[in-house]
Design a protein around this motif. Structure first.
Motif, mmCIF file in Angstrom:
data_model
loop_
_atom_site.group_PDB
_atom_site.id
_atom_site.type_symbol
_atom_site.label_atom_id
_atom_site.label_comp_id
_atom_site.label_asym_id
_atom_site.label_seq_id
_atom_site.Cartn_x
_atom_site.Cartn_y
_atom_site.Cartn_z
ATOM 1 N N THR A 1 0.837 -1.197 0.000
ATOM 2 C CA THR A 1 0.000 0.000 0.000
ATOM 3 C C THR A 1 0.873 1.249 0.000
ATOM 4 N N LYS A 2 0.243 2.385 -0.281
ATOM 5 C CA LYS A 2 0.952 3.661 -0.241
ATOM 6 C C LYS A 2 1.474 3.933 1.158
ATOM 7 N N GLU A 3 0.689 3.593 2.172
ATOM 8 C CA GLU A 3 1.116 3.808 3.557
ATOM 9 C C GLU A 3 2.346 2.971 3.886
ATOM 10 N N GLU A 4 2.353 1.696 3.459
ATOM 11 C CA GLU A 4 3.525 0.839 3.680
ATOM 12 C C GLU A 4 4.748 1.427 2.988
ATOM 13 N N MET A 5 4.563 1.910 1.766
ATOM 14 C CA MET A 5 5.672 2.493 1.023
ATOM 15 C C MET A 5 6.241 3.698 1.774
ATOM 16 N N MET A 6 5.380 4.577 2.258
ATOM 17 C CA MET A 6 5.841 5.773 2.960
ATOM 18 C C MET A 6 6.563 5.411 4.255
ATOM 19 N N ASN A 7 6.037 4.423 4.973
ATOM 20 C CA ASN A 7 6.685 4.000 6.219
ATOM 21 C C ASN A 7 8.073 3.425 5.955
ATOM 22 N N LYS A 8 8.197 2.622 4.905
ATOM 23 C CA LYS A 8 9.509 2.046 4.590
ATOM 24 C C LYS A 8 10.486 3.139 4.157
ATOM 25 N N LEU A 9 10.024 4.094 3.367
ATOM 26 C CA LEU A 9 10.905 5.174 2.927
ATOM 27 C C LEU A 9 11.353 6.031 4.112
ATOM 28 N N ARG A 10 10.491 6.209 5.082
ATOM 29 C CA ARG A 10 10.887 6.965 6.275
ATOM 30 C C ARG A 10 12.024 6.273 7.025
ATOM 31 N N SER A 11 12.055 4.945 6.951
ATOM 32 C CA SER A 11 13.064 4.199 7.709
ATOM 33 C C SER A 11 14.392 4.060 6.968
ATOM 34 N N ILE A 12 14.400 4.147 5.635
ATOM 35 C CA ILE A 12 15.637 3.889 4.879
ATOM 36 C C ILE A 12 16.101 5.080 4.050
ATOM 37 N N HIS A 13 15.418 6.225 4.111
ATOM 38 C CA HIS A 13 15.649 7.297 3.144
ATOM 39 C C HIS A 13 17.061 7.862 3.165
ATOM 40 N N ASN A 14 17.809 7.683 4.251
ATOM 41 C CA ASN A 14 19.172 8.222 4.303
ATOM 42 C C ASN A 14 20.193 7.273 3.682
ATOM 43 N N ARG A 15 19.709 6.136 3.152
ATOM 44 C CA ARG A 15 20.567 5.209 2.424
ATOM 45 C C ARG A 15 20.107 5.173 0.963
ATOM 46 N N PRO A 16 21.006 4.939 0.015
ATOM 47 C CA PRO A 16 20.586 4.874 -1.389
ATOM 48 C C PRO A 16 19.525 3.791 -1.590
ATOM 49 N N PHE A 17 18.486 4.097 -2.380
ATOM 50 C CA PHE A 17 17.405 3.146 -2.570
ATOM 51 C C PHE A 17 16.742 3.371 -3.928
ATOM 52 N N LEU A 18 15.876 2.460 -4.293
ATOM 53 C CA LEU A 18 15.111 2.584 -5.533
ATOM 54 C C LEU A 18 13.755 1.919 -5.369
ATOM 55 N N LEU A 19 12.821 2.333 -6.218
ATOM 56 C CA LEU A 19 11.510 1.699 -6.318
ATOM 57 C C LEU A 19 11.493 0.872 -7.595
ATOM 58 N N GLN A 20 10.780 -0.248 -7.553
ATOM 59 C CA GLN A 20 10.807 -1.123 -8.719
ATOM 60 C C GLN A 20 9.477 -1.869 -8.878
ATOM 61 N N GLN A 21 9.091 -2.007 -10.122
ATOM 62 C CA GLN A 21 7.918 -2.805 -10.473
ATOM 63 C C GLN A 21 8.071 -4.226 -9.934
ATOM 64 N N PHE A 22 7.012 -4.766 -9.343
ATOM 65 C CA PHE A 22 7.019 -6.139 -8.849
ATOM 66 C C PHE A 22 6.538 -7.068 -9.954
ATOM 67 N N ILE A 23 7.375 -8.046 -10.310
ATOM 68 C CA ILE A 23 7.011 -9.029 -11.338
ATOM 69 C C ILE A 23 6.236 -10.141 -10.633
ATOM 70 N N SER A 24 4.936 -9.941 -10.503
ATOM 71 C CA SER A 24 4.121 -10.829 -9.666
ATOM 72 C C SER A 24 4.051 -12.248 -10.207
ATOM 73 N N ALA A 25 4.164 -12.401 -11.522
ATOM 74 C CA ALA A 25 4.091 -13.738 -12.110
ATOM 75 C C ALA A 25 5.265 -14.609 -11.676
ATOM 76 N N SER A 26 6.336 -13.966 -11.162
ATOM 77 C CA SER A 26 7.527 -14.701 -10.743
ATOM 78 C C SER A 26 7.665 -14.719 -9.222
ATOM 79 N N TYR A 27 6.540 -14.577 -8.523
ATOM 80 C CA TYR A 27 6.548 -14.552 -7.063
ATOM 81 C C TYR A 27 7.255 -15.796 -6.523
ATOM 82 N N GLY A 28 8.314 -15.577 -5.737
ATOM 83 C CA GLY A 28 9.033 -16.685 -5.110
ATOM 84 C C GLY A 28 9.737 -17.605 -6.086
ATOM 85 N N ARG A 29 10.061 -17.124 -7.268
ATOM 86 C CA ARG A 29 10.667 -17.995 -8.293
ATOM 87 C C ARG A 29 11.610 -17.185 -9.172
ATOM 88 N N ASP A 30 12.829 -17.682 -9.344
ATOM 89 C CA ASP A 30 13.743 -17.104 -10.316
ATOM 90 C C ASP A 30 14.703 -18.177 -10.812
#
Length: 302
Positions: free
Chosen positions: A162-191
């Motif tokens: 959710t947007k709220e989860e995203m904001m909470n995570k960004l608040r906790s890690i924002h002082n470290r380099p990070f990125l947002l990325q599309q989730f490839i749901s069809a490959s959940y738990g598989r690579d």
């Protein structure tokens, strides 16, 4: 021929020394002597007279170095002294920072999840100006992936719903380099992990998890041998070339159409699990490649 193997001596997991010992054993079987060094025993020293390495028994330079660490400045120091390093300092740096890695893959127009780099913030602050980033993240859709730029073994990778989860995570890690990325749901738990040596895929395995969106064996995933298609092999080799690696592990995800998408290129891919899974000793393939490179140069270094 004599080489060095460098690993990080302060990391507590035995897998890092195990990686070095697998390579040392494979080298010995090929008649190549290898000395294993934790990176803290190889000190880079500089003066007006140039660069050198200070450490126990390092007076004689090696013909080459297998670099199983991310101490980029040490790798660069060795290269500046004319010693071939596998992987190169530049490739290590590109793999170490996921933002740099995805930039290089995108530059070659290789298939990757849609990715947005977070702005550099430096400090921990309550005054975050991330409205534009959050809006762009929402456009990626939920769930989405947040990755810290530095991280290994599936760690520092977060799935937010959710947007709220995203904001909470960004608040906790924002002082470290990070990125947002599309989730490839069809490959959940598989690579699929493909180990590349030179310009050849030498071993492959399917990794899967029944309980986690990450397939890493370290996070509880399971593994089985995998026979990649020619297209998958070609993609892995192109990814390795884009980053500049000589040895790497390329992880592929699969979209809703079954098409491969590059998840990551790992320049320090561990080789014990794939050995146990497939029976293929990637360390042996690495040593064969080094010997070929040495032969091309007429035996005078590599």
């Amino acid at each position: 021929m004599h080489g060095w193997i460098v690993y990080n001596g302060h990391l507590k997991s035995p897998k890092f020394l195990d990686y070095a010992e697998l390579i040392q054993e494979a080298a010995q079987q090929k008649g190549i002597s290898m000395t294993i060094y934790p990176n803290h025993e190889l000190l880079s020293t500089m003066s007006g007279e140039g660069m050198s390495i200070t450490g126990a028994d390092t007076a004689e330079h090696p013909d080459f170095v297998i670099f199983g660490d991310k101490d980029i400045l040490l790798a660069r120091q060795l290269e500046s002294m004319g010693i071939p390093v596998y992987n190169s300092a530049d490739a290590i740096e590109a793999c170490d920072h996921k933002g740099v890695m995805y930039q290089r893959l995108a530059q070659k127009q290789l298939p990757i999840p849609e990715t947005i780099l977070g702005p550099k913030i430096f400090i921990k602050t309550d005054e975050l100006h991330l409205t534009h980033l959050i809006n762009e993240g929402v456009k990626l859709g939920f769930p989405l992936i947040i990755k810290e730029a530095y991280g290994s073994f599936g760690e520092q990778v977060y799935l937010v719903h959710t947007k709220e989860e995203m904001m909470n995570k960004l608040r906790s890690i924002h002082n470290r380099p990070f990125l947002l990325q599309q989730f490839i749901s069809a490959s959940y738990g598989r690579d699929v992990r493909l180990n590349v040596v030179g310009e050849e895929v030498v071993a492959s395995m399917l990794r899967y998890s029944e309980h986690d969106f990450r397939a890493n064996v370290t996070t509880g995933g399971k593994m089985e041998p995998y026979s990649p298609s020619d297209a998958e092999k070609e993609l892995a080799i192109r990814a390795s070339k884009a980053i500049g690696t000589t040895f790497c592990g390329v992880d592929l995800l699969y979209d809703e159409y079954g098409q491969p998408v590059i998840c990551e290129v790992n320049g320090n891919a561990q080789i014990r699990n794939i050995y146990e899974c497939t029976g293929i000793n990637v360390a042996e393939k690495m040593m064969v490649h080094v010997m070929k490179q040495h032969s091309k140069k007429g035996g005078e270094g590599i």
